[in-house]
Design a protein around this motif. Structure first.
Motif, short mmCIF file in Angstrom:
data_model
loop_
_atom_site.label_atom_id
_atom_site.label_comp_id
_atom_site.label_asym_id
_atom_site.label_seq_id
_atom_site.Cartn_x
_atom_site.Cartn_y
_atom_site.Cartn_z
N LEU A 88 0.83 -1.20 0.00
CA LEU A 88 0.00 0.00 0.00
C LEU A 88 0.87 1.25 0.00
O LEU A 88 1.90 1.30 0.66
CB LEU A 88 -0.92 0.00 1.22
CG LEU A 88 -1.86 -1.20 1.35
CD1 LEU A 88 -2.70 -1.07 2.60
CD2 LEU A 88 -2.75 -1.35 0.11
N TRP A 89 0.42 2.25 -0.74
CA TRP A 89 1.09 3.55 -0.76
C TRP A 89 0.38 4.41 0.28
O TRP A 89 -0.73 4.88 0.06
CB TRP A 89 0.99 4.17 -2.15
CG TRP A 89 1.60 5.53 -2.26
CD1 TRP A 89 2.62 6.05 -1.53
CD2 TRP A 89 1.20 6.57 -3.18
NE1 TRP A 89 2.89 7.34 -1.93
CE2 TRP A 89 2.04 7.68 -2.93
CE3 TRP A 89 0.23 6.65 -4.18
CZ2 TRP A 89 1.92 8.86 -3.66
CZ3 TRP A 89 0.12 7.82 -4.90
CH2 TRP A 89 0.96 8.91 -4.65
N GLN A 90 1.02 4.60 1.41
CA GLN A 90 0.40 5.30 2.53
C GLN A 90 0.73 6.79 2.45
O GLN A 90 1.73 7.25 2.97
CB GLN A 90 0.87 4.69 3.85
CG GLN A 90 0.45 3.24 3.99
CD GLN A 90 0.86 2.63 5.30
OE1 GLN A 90 1.64 3.19 6.06
NE2 GLN A 90 0.35 1.44 5.59
N ASP A 91 -0.14 7.51 1.79
CA ASP A 91 0.04 8.95 1.58
C ASP A 91 -1.31 9.62 1.79
O ASP A 91 -2.13 9.69 0.86
CB ASP A 91 0.56 9.21 0.17
CG ASP A 91 0.92 10.68 -0.06
OD1 ASP A 91 0.30 11.54 0.58
OD2 ASP A 91 1.82 10.95 -0.87
N PRO A 92 -1.60 10.11 3.00
CA PRO A 92 -2.91 10.72 3.27
C PRO A 92 -3.24 11.88 2.35
O PRO A 92 -4.42 12.10 2.02
CB PRO A 92 -2.77 11.19 4.73
CG PRO A 92 -1.74 10.30 5.32
CD PRO A 92 -0.75 10.04 4.21
N LEU A 93 -2.25 12.65 1.93
CA LEU A 93 -2.51 13.79 1.06
C LEU A 93 -2.98 13.34 -0.32
O LEU A 93 -3.95 13.86 -0.87
CB LEU A 93 -1.26 14.67 0.94
CG LEU A 93 -0.87 15.42 2.22
CD1 LEU A 93 0.52 16.01 2.08
CD2 LEU A 93 -1.88 16.51 2.51
N ALA A 94 -2.29 12.36 -0.89
CA ALA A 94 -2.70 11.83 -2.19
C ALA A 94 -4.04 11.12 -2.10
O ALA A 94 -4.89 11.23 -2.99
CB ALA A 94 -1.63 10.88 -2.73
N LEU B 161 -7.51 11.96 -4.14
CA LEU B 161 -8.23 10.99 -4.96
C LEU B 161 -9.69 10.86 -4.51
O LEU B 161 -10.60 10.81 -5.34
CB LEU B 161 -7.53 9.63 -4.89
CG LEU B 161 -8.16 8.52 -5.73
CD1 LEU B 161 -8.14 8.88 -7.20
CD2 LEU B 161 -7.44 7.20 -5.50
N ALA B 162 -9.91 10.83 -3.20
CA ALA B 162 -11.28 10.75 -2.69
C ALA B 162 -12.09 11.96 -3.13
O ALA B 162 -13.27 11.84 -3.50
CB ALA B 162 -11.26 10.64 -1.17
N SER B 163 -11.48 13.13 -3.12
CA SER B 163 -12.17 14.35 -3.54
C SER B 163 -12.51 14.30 -5.03
O SER B 163 -13.58 14.75 -5.45
CB SER B 163 -11.30 15.58 -3.24
OG SER B 163 -11.05 15.69 -1.86
N THR C 179 -3.36 22.70 -10.63
CA THR C 179 -2.02 22.64 -10.06
C THR C 179 -1.97 21.60 -8.95
O THR C 179 -0.95 20.92 -8.77
CB THR C 179 -1.62 24.02 -9.50
OG1 THR C 179 -1.65 24.97 -10.56
CG2 THR C 179 -0.23 23.98 -8.90
N GLU C 180 -3.07 21.46 -8.23
CA GLU C 180 -3.11 20.45 -7.17
C GLU C 180 -2.83 19.07 -7.72
O GLU C 180 -2.08 18.28 -7.12
CB GLU C 180 -4.46 20.48 -6.46
CG GLU C 180 -4.55 19.48 -5.31
CD GLU C 180 -5.92 19.46 -4.65
OE1 GLU C 180 -6.00 18.98 -3.50
OE2 GLU C 180 -6.90 19.91 -5.28
N TYR C 181 -3.47 18.73 -8.85
CA TYR C 181 -3.21 17.41 -9.43
C TYR C 181 -1.73 17.23 -9.72
O TYR C 181 -1.14 16.17 -9.45
CB TYR C 181 -4.01 17.20 -10.72
CG TYR C 181 -3.57 15.92 -11.40
CD1 TYR C 181 -3.94 14.69 -10.89
CD2 TYR C 181 -2.70 15.95 -12.50
CE1 TYR C 181 -3.49 13.51 -11.46
CE2 TYR C 181 -2.24 14.78 -13.08
CZ TYR C 181 -2.64 13.56 -12.55
OH TYR C 181 -2.17 12.38 -13.12
N ALA D 276 3.57 11.17 -6.33
CA ALA D 276 3.60 9.81 -6.88
C ALA D 276 4.94 9.53 -7.56
O ALA D 276 5.54 8.47 -7.37
CB ALA D 276 2.45 9.62 -7.87
N LEU D 277 5.41 10.48 -8.35
CA LEU D 277 6.68 10.29 -9.04
C LEU D 277 7.84 10.18 -8.06
O LEU D 277 8.77 9.38 -8.25
CB LEU D 277 6.92 11.44 -10.02
CG LEU D 277 6.03 11.44 -11.27
CD1 LEU D 277 6.15 12.77 -12.02
CD2 LEU D 277 6.41 10.28 -12.20
N LEU D 278 7.79 10.95 -6.99
CA LEU D 278 8.85 10.87 -5.98
C LEU D 278 8.81 9.55 -5.23
O LEU D 278 9.86 9.02 -4.82
CB LEU D 278 8.74 12.04 -5.01
CG LEU D 278 9.19 13.40 -5.57
CD1 LEU D 278 8.77 14.52 -4.64
CD2 LEU D 278 10.71 13.41 -5.78
#
Length: 501
Positions: free
Chosen positions: A81-87, A91-93, A290-292, A299-301
């Motif tokens: 799992l990619w654990q990134d609350p900000l991402a 995505l949920a939004s 810009t947010e995307y 994701a790239l990092l």
């Protein structure tokens, strides 16, 4: 957060809404509730091309909800799992933005991010939607990503899961169990063995269902195109996404994107989608955000964690906005110990782009990762005064408070857990906060929730037993009532999860 690098998966990482209606498309999607459903293009004159869809779609059943959530627990138990609350919040939004236009009703979606550089996403019955980090990397703009999500919502709106069951009722459970095993094996790094397990389980069904699956794909395309257009995105982005993936598949030969393994793209399918686009009313389309691009930078990092400069180079090559490039540079500075430079750059960006909640939250995250706990607390509190209810900031605040005021951390995290009952990360933090602040019974209960959310249901029930003993010893009647209530839910999940074994 960027604390978890992505594993290199050699083959199919997970299957996106499997094209044969035995598991994937039977797996559905979920996201935040919306108030009212805005008007759709169904209120405009009908198109010339015949529609393959029907209007009697209904809210998902309780059985589908239970099945989908049980599937997700099994998946979490084994998949990276990619654990990134900000991402994840982004995505949920985005799904929430599409949902009112999708003809999907009655779902409370759950989003999960997969730590894979491979291009894929999936939808599961019961409102589960998953996206690989690789899809963010592949989609150069928000509209292409939205086109994949809209397609998956199309599968859900047409009840492809339930309709697929009717075609293969005799083999449904064995096929789902075997296909899940193959998906998990591949997602965990099993590579070709995972593909073999997944595809082998489909062998008895594909011959009979191939044409049926193709019709499902076209239905999902057509509904997805309308969803995109109604939500303010250019529907042409779906056609372009298909063509780009088709070109990518040709370059990769025998190792195409997972999306194409489960959703084959043919020229006739692309032509049909293009014809639909030509008949959709032309309006003002949503401008790429810009947010995307900043989430894409994350994701790239995560993908290029060993060589972060490659992430920045890719953003530059794809023409990402300067703000997104500066954001990526700040995160690279943070990773390499240049905390002051990173915070200065993020603060400057936040001043210039005050509506982007991701920016001050990223600064708080950088401060916390650098051990500047008090700064992280101050930043999170300041953001929540301006943007109350922003979940990533609340989670960061709770995590930081664990090192200063466990009692306050417990309060913050308990409120967040009540709003996000499907978030294992929040319950992990809550269990620690409860233990440190003397709420022992609730701490064991939170640990039990974290265990069952990640597929370890038997261990979760054991934790409930411990929680009950502690609650009885301390005379905590509220905890006892909650523990008994949750035990029933845990047992139900265990019974449902047995279907996948």
């Amino acid at each position: 957060m960027l604390r978890r690098p992505l594993p290199r998966l050699s083959a199919i990482a997970l299957s996106l809404a499997l094209s044969a209606p035995t598991l994937g498309q039977e797996l559905s999607l979920e996201l935040p509730d919306q108030a009212t459903t805005p008007p759709t293009f169904d209120e405009t004159p009908s198109f010339e091309l015949p529609s393959l869809t029907h209007r009697d779609n209904q809210a998902i059943s309780g059985e589908e909800m239970q099945l989908g959530r049980a599937w997700l627990r099994q998946f979490r138990a084994h998949a990276p799992l990619w654990q990134d609350p900000l991402a994840e919040h982004y995505l949920a939004s985005l799904v929430a933005r599409l949902l009112p236009y999708s003809q999907v009703g009655g779902i409370d979606p759950v989003v999960t991010l997969v730590a894979s550089e491979r291009l894929n996403a999936f939808a599961v019955p019961g409102g589960v939607i998953g996206v690989n980090a690789g899809l963010f990397a592949f989609a150069k703009g928000e509209a292409p990503l939205a086109s994949v999500l809209a397609h998956e919502l199309g599968h859900l709106s047409q009840n492809h899961y339930a309709r697929g069951q009717q075609r293969a009722e005799q083999t449904r459970l064995p096929a789902m169990a075997a296909m899940l095993a193959g998906m998990l094996l591949a997602a965990g790094g099993g590579g070709d063995a995972g593909i073999a397990a997944a595809m082998g389980s489909q062998a008895a069904l594909i011959q009979d269902q191939l044409a049926y699956s193709r019709r499902f794909e076209r239905e999902a395309d057509r509904l997805g195109l309308q969803t995109l257009a109604n939500a303010g995105y250019d529907p042409q982005s779906m056609v372009e996404m298909f063509r780009t993936m088709q070109h990518m598949a040709a370059l990769q030969g025998g190792n195409p994107p997972e999306f194409l393994l489960t959703h084959p793209v043919t020229e006739s399918r692309i032509s049909d989608a293009q014809a639909r686009v030509a008949q959709l009313p032309v309006g003002t389309h949503h401008i790429d955000t810009t947010e995307y691009q900043m989430v894409r930078a994350r994701a790239l990092l995560a993908i290029h964690d060993q060589a972060p400069q490659q992430a920045l180079t890719r953003l530059q090559r794809d023409g990402a906005p300067q703000a997104a490039q500066r954001y990526a540079t700040a995160l690279i500075d943070a990773q390499q110990g240049r905390t002051d430079a990173a915070l200065s750059a993020l603060d400057t960006l936040a001043t210039r782009l005050p509506d982007l909640a991701l920016l001050p939250a990223s600064a708080a995250e950088v401060a916390l990762d650098a051990g500047r706990v008090d700064d992280a607390i101050a930043r999170s509190r300041r953001q929540l005064r301006l943007m109350p209810g922003y979940a990533p900031a609340e989670q960061l605040l709770g995590e930081a408070l664990l090192q200063r005021d466990p009692g306050e951390a417990y309060r913050v995290l308990r409120e967040l857990a009540a709003r996000q009952p499907e978030n294992p990360q929040v319950f992990t933090l809550l269990a620690e906060a409860a233990g440190r602040s003397g709420h022992r019974a609730w701490g064991h209960l939170a640990r039990a929730e974290q265990l069952q959310l990640t597929g370890r249901i038997d261990r979760g029930i054991e934790q409930l037993d411990v929680a009950k003993e502690v609650a009885e010893d301390s005379g905590d009647a509220n905890a006892l009532a909650r523990i008994e209530q949750r035990r029933e839910a845990f047992v139900d999940y265990r019974e449902t999860m047995e279907e996948f074994r």
